[in-house]
Design a protein around this motif. Structure first.
Motif, mmCIF file in Angstrom:
data_model
loop_
_atom_site.group_PDB
_atom_site.id
_atom_site.type_symbol
_atom_site.label_atom_id
_atom_site.label_comp_id
_atom_site.label_asym_id
_atom_site.label_seq_id
_atom_site.Cartn_x
_atom_site.Cartn_y
_atom_site.Cartn_z
ATOM 1 N N ALA A 122 0.819 -1.355 0.114
ATOM 2 C CA ALA A 122 -0.215 -0.100 -0.122
ATOM 3 C C ALA A 122 0.756 1.193 0.049
ATOM 4 O O ALA A 122 0.366 2.314 -0.647
ATOM 5 N N GLU A 123 2.013 1.379 0.727
ATOM 6 C CA GLU A 123 2.926 2.416 0.725
ATOM 7 C C GLU A 123 3.676 2.685 -0.343
ATOM 8 O O GLU A 123 3.917 3.796 -0.891
ATOM 9 N N TYR A 124 4.242 1.496 -0.984
ATOM 10 C CA TYR A 124 5.466 1.631 -2.077
ATOM 11 C C TYR A 124 4.723 1.318 -3.158
ATOM 12 O O TYR A 124 5.561 1.040 -4.198
ATOM 13 N N GLY A 125 3.662 0.693 -3.291
ATOM 14 C CA GLY A 125 2.926 0.312 -4.372
ATOM 15 C C GLY A 125 3.680 -1.031 -4.864
ATOM 16 O O GLY A 125 3.898 -2.004 -4.057
ATOM 17 N N SER A 126 3.926 -1.159 -6.327
ATOM 18 C CA SER A 126 4.275 -2.499 -6.468
ATOM 19 C C SER A 126 5.639 -2.470 -7.061
ATOM 20 O O SER A 126 6.209 -3.473 -7.771
ATOM 21 N N ASP A 127 6.713 -1.327 -6.528
ATOM 22 C CA ASP A 127 7.942 -1.371 -6.883
ATOM 23 C C ASP A 127 8.786 -2.651 -6.156
ATOM 24 O O ASP A 127 9.049 -2.700 -4.962
ATOM 25 N N PRO A 128 8.973 -3.553 -6.997
ATOM 26 C CA PRO A 128 9.700 -4.804 -6.575
ATOM 27 C C PRO A 128 10.805 -4.663 -5.874
ATOM 28 O O PRO A 128 11.189 -5.340 -4.883
#
Length: 173
Positions: A6-12
């Motif tokens: 939720a906080e950092y999105g989907s940045d792997p």
């Protein structure tokens, strides 16, 4: 994981770095907790070996602590009792030393009386004769009892000039 998404999105890359950091903290905490438990268990084994009531069989940690506290209480009461005994014996030793000094003083006074007044009578006969002639011997004994230790024979500073030498009447001897 859902908070990270939720906080950092989907940045792997960020997600992977954070999960790695979280796993490292968990592992470090887990190892630290294992060390702490190992040390604690070792201390319980030490207590089990020290406390007589725990040596014979396995006990829970709670039982080991309870018996250790009882054992410490018993030791403390024993120490207090020994301290009391030591204090009593110390007092007895002081009383004994005082009695010894008093005995030596009386021996010196008796020796002085024998030399000064020519008394060669055994002590038992002196007591009997004391009853026969109470007045004359009482005066001598009173004078003798007033002597200070410095006036006694054997004391380094003799002050015989302070003493009145009296002869005991022959009927008192």
């Amino acid at each position: 994981s859902s908070g990270i998404n939720a906080e950092y999105g989907s940045d792997p890359e960020i997600r992977h770095a954070l999960e790695k950091q979280i796993n490292h903290r968990r592992t470090t905490h887990k190892l630290s907790e294992q060390r702490r438990r190992k040390i604690l268990n070792s201390r319980f084994e030490d207590l089990r070996d020290i406390v007589p009531a725990c040596r014979d069989s396995s006990h829970t940690k709670q039982t080991i602590l309870d018996k250790a506290l009882q054992y410490i209480d018993q030791i403390m009461r024993s120490i207090k009792s020994q301290d009391n005994t030591i204090a009593e014996l110390s007092g007895e030793r002081a009383r004994q030393a005082e009695l010894q000094r008093e005995h030596q003083m009386w021996q010196a006074k008796m020796e002085y009386m024998r030399k000064s007044y020519g008394m060669q009578v055994p002590p038992q006969q002196q007591q009997q004769q004391h009853h026969q002639a109470p007045h004359s011997s009482c005066t001598t004994i009173h004078h003798f009892n007033m002597m200070t230790p410095s006036q006694l024979p054997g004391h380094h500073h003799h002050h015989h000039h302070h003493l009145q030498q009296r002869k005991i009447p022959t009927e008192a001897i």
